[in-house]
Design a protein around this motif. Structure first.
Motif, PDB file in Angstrom:
ATOM      1  N   THR A   1      27.465 -52.495  13.661  1.00  0.00           N
ATOM      2  CA  THR A   1      26.880 -53.722  13.005  1.00  0.00           C
ATOM      3  C   THR A   1      28.099 -54.625  12.556  1.00  0.00           C
ATOM      4  OG1 THR A   1      26.908 -52.677  10.659  1.00  0.00           O
ATOM      5  CG2 THR A   1      24.757 -52.311  11.917  1.00  0.00           C
TER       6      THR A   1
ATOM      7  N   THR B   1      17.293 -66.244   9.012  1.00  0.00           N
ATOM      8  CA  THR B   1      17.158 -64.785   8.997  1.00  0.00           C
ATOM      9  C   THR B   1      15.579 -64.207   8.401  1.00  0.00           C
ATOM     10  OG1 THR B   1      18.025 -63.876   6.877  1.00  0.00           O
ATOM     11  CG2 THR B   1      19.470 -64.590   8.519  1.00  0.00           C
TER      12      THR B   1
ATOM     13  N   GLU C   1      18.290 -60.069   8.537  1.00  0.00           N
ATOM     14  CA  GLU C   1      18.432 -59.749   9.887  1.00  0.00           C
ATOM     15  C   GLU C   1      18.020 -61.075  10.746  1.00  0.00           C
ATOM     16  OE1 GLU C   1      16.549 -55.452  10.450  1.00  0.00           O
ATOM     17  OE2 GLU C   1      15.322 -56.791   9.507  1.00  0.00           O
TER      18      GLU C   1
ATOM     19  N   GLU D   1      19.692 -57.629  17.124  1.00  0.00           N
ATOM     20  CA  GLU D   1      19.566 -56.444  16.166  1.00  0.00           C
ATOM     21  C   GLU D   1      21.047 -55.963  15.758  1.00  0.00           C
ATOM     22  OE1 GLU D   1      17.181 -53.083  17.389  1.00  0.00           O
ATOM     23  OE2 GLU D   1      15.547 -54.518  17.664  1.00  0.00           O
TER      24      GLU D   1
ATOM     25  N   PHE E   1      23.758 -59.514  11.050  1.00  0.00           N
ATOM     26  CA  PHE E   1      23.264 -60.115   9.815  1.00  0.00           C
ATOM     27  C   PHE E   1      24.054 -61.230   9.397  1.00  0.00           C
ATOM     28  CE2 PHE E   1      22.856 -55.326  10.431  1.00  0.00           C
ATOM     29  CZ  PHE E   1      21.344 -55.072   9.882  1.00  0.00           C
TER      30      PHE E   1
ATOM     31  N   ALA F   1      22.142 -56.895   3.155  1.00  0.00           N
ATOM     32  CA  ALA F   1      22.641 -56.505   4.631  1.00  0.00           C
ATOM     33  C   ALA F   1      22.848 -55.291   4.728  1.00  0.00           C
ATOM     34  CB  ALA F   1      23.492 -57.706   4.912  1.00  0.00           C
TER      35      ALA F   1
ATOM     36  N   MET G   1      20.374 -52.587   5.049  1.00  0.00           N
ATOM     37  CA  MET G   1      19.637 -52.869   6.297  1.00  0.00           C
ATOM     38  C   MET G   1      20.691 -52.610   7.425  1.00  0.00           C
ATOM     39  SD  MET G   1      16.841 -53.727   5.308  1.00  0.00           S
ATOM     40  CE  MET G   1      15.862 -53.981   6.764  1.00  0.00           C
TER      41      MET G   1
ATOM     42  N   HIS H   1      19.915 -49.653  10.296  1.00  0.00           N
ATOM     43  CA  HIS H   1      19.966 -49.801  11.604  1.00  0.00           C
ATOM     44  C   HIS H   1      20.867 -48.936  12.369  1.00  0.00           C
ATOM     45  CE1 HIS H   1      20.447 -52.158  15.493  1.00  0.00           C
ATOM     46  NE2 HIS H   1      21.752 -51.914  15.265  1.00  0.00           N
TER      47      HIS H   1
ATOM     48  N   LYS I   1      12.895 -48.933   6.555  1.00  0.00           N
ATOM     49  CA  LYS I   1      13.061 -50.426   6.878  1.00  0.00           C
ATOM     50  C   LYS I   1      12.259 -51.255   6.492  1.00  0.00           C
ATOM     51  CE  LYS I   1      15.828 -51.568  10.749  1.00  0.00           C
ATOM     52  NZ  LYS I   1      16.028 -51.813  12.110  1.00  0.00           N
TER      53      LYS I   1
END
Ligand code: NAP
Length: 314
Positions: free
Chosen positions: A106, A259, A264, A268, A271, A294, A297, A301, A314
């Motif tokens: 990420t 976002t 997001e 995907e 962030f 973030a 998340m 993810h 989520k």
């Protein structure tokens, strides 16, 4: 292939450092890529008085240093480099940097925004020689001198109030007939005896020899122009979001990245947080909150990508 990192944060301001803290604390292998000192725009704040938990104003540098130490204490690393691109292959991001590539599940982009320039004649020529975009950096050079402040938002009002502690010869101009700033900040300026507020004014040009010595201003209601001597011109007219790394992402009309509420983007695992994000209220406390969201998340993810998602997170 397993990437080197779980979370790469690009930009070490309050949003980025909070994302890194929450990421590292959630056991994500986390690195913050920052090209300058950690802290971002907060480094330039002399007295931050509206961060919860600090009854006395806190210096931006000290605040940033404390945040950096806290981030490292949680196990996040800092890499001093400039990020130059973000690409994705399958579920893995590669961030190219001036110090080589890093790979991650990420990425949290928190590149902030940079000072907008007026584009007035003389502005670039006298930049650093009387023209400034940072009151705490350059204000002390103009103690008891005649200073012009341009702008009508929160930054202009905050910075004018700071500069008015250094001189009683401060003129502040704004292009409209009232300030855009939050009322509390605008009122503070309007009530300050050291600040001569002139609304419906624009700066036409900045002149001097080897440094600023006068400006030409125009009254927008009458069209009259006039000259006045000044030693310094401080310009606070907003910011340009730093989005060069994410040209493909959706932006609002001012160029800030859009976002969802989980920070997001349409990519995907990528962030966007802090001053580069489209938000109704740019505050340190808001940026920190965005960083925390973030990281949360990002962890979800990664679980998702690894097939380990806990239903409903989520
Ligand atoms: P801003 O809110 O965008 O305000 C910029 C100001 O500059 C506006 O008044 C604008 O005029 C004026 N302006 C823009 N371009 C101009 C031009 N070419 N010529 C003359 N004037 C021009 O920017 P900001 O004050 O830097 O604030 C940025 C964000 O940080 C905001 O979200 C703000 O709330 C936040 N912030 C908060 C604090 C605090 O809470 N203490 C302090 C600083 C910043 P118009 O009004 O006519 O558009």
């Amino acid at each position: 292939m397993t990437p080197e990192w779980d979370l790469v944060v690009i930009g070490g301001g309050p949003a980025g450092m909070t994302a890194a803290q929450y990421g590292a604390r959630a056991n994500l292998r986390t690195v913050v890529i920052e090209e300058m000192a950690a802290g971002g725009a907060v480094l330039l704040i002399s007295d931050m008085e509206n961060y919860p938990g600090f009854p006395e104003p806190v210096n931006g540098y000290e605040f940033s240093e404390a945040m950096r130490r806290q981030t490292e204490n949680f196990g996040a690393e800092f890499k001093s480099a400039t990020a130059t691109s973000i690409t994705k292959d399958g579920n893995i991001f590669t961030v190219e940097t001036s110090d080589g590539p890093v790979t991650s599940w990420t990425v949290a982009l928190s590149t902030g925004a940079r000072h907008k320039h007026l584009g007035a004649p003389g502005e670039e020529e006298f930049s650093g020689r009387g023209v400034s975009y940072c009151a705490t950096c350059d204000g002390p050079f103009f103690k008891n001198k005649k200073i012009l402040v341009v702008g009508g938002g929160d930054s202009a009002c905050d910075e004018a109030s700071y500069l008015a502690n250094l001189t009683d010869k401060l003129v502040m101009i704004h292009r409209r007939d009232r300030f855009r700033a939050q009322k509390v900040l605008a009122d503070r300026v309007l009530k300050n005896p050291n600040i001569d507020v002139r609304l419906s004014h624009i700066l036409e040009s900045i002149e001097g020899d080897n440094k600023v010595n006068k400006v030409v201003m125009k009254k927008t209601d009458t069209g009259e122009t006039y000259e006045e001597e000044f030693d310094a011109v401080f310009i606070f007219i907003g910011a340009i979001p730093q989005t060069a790394l994410v040209p493909e992402l959706e932006k609002d009309e001012a160029g800030y990245v859009v976002t969802n509420q989980g920070m997001e983007t349409s990519e995907e695992g990528l962030f966007v947080i802090g001053d580069v994000r489209a938000t109704p209220f740019r505050q340190v406390v808001v940026a920190c909150g965005e960083g925390a969201v973030a990281a949360h998340m990002a962890a979800a993810h990664i679980d998702d990508v690894k097939g380990e998602v806990y239903a409903g997170i989520k």
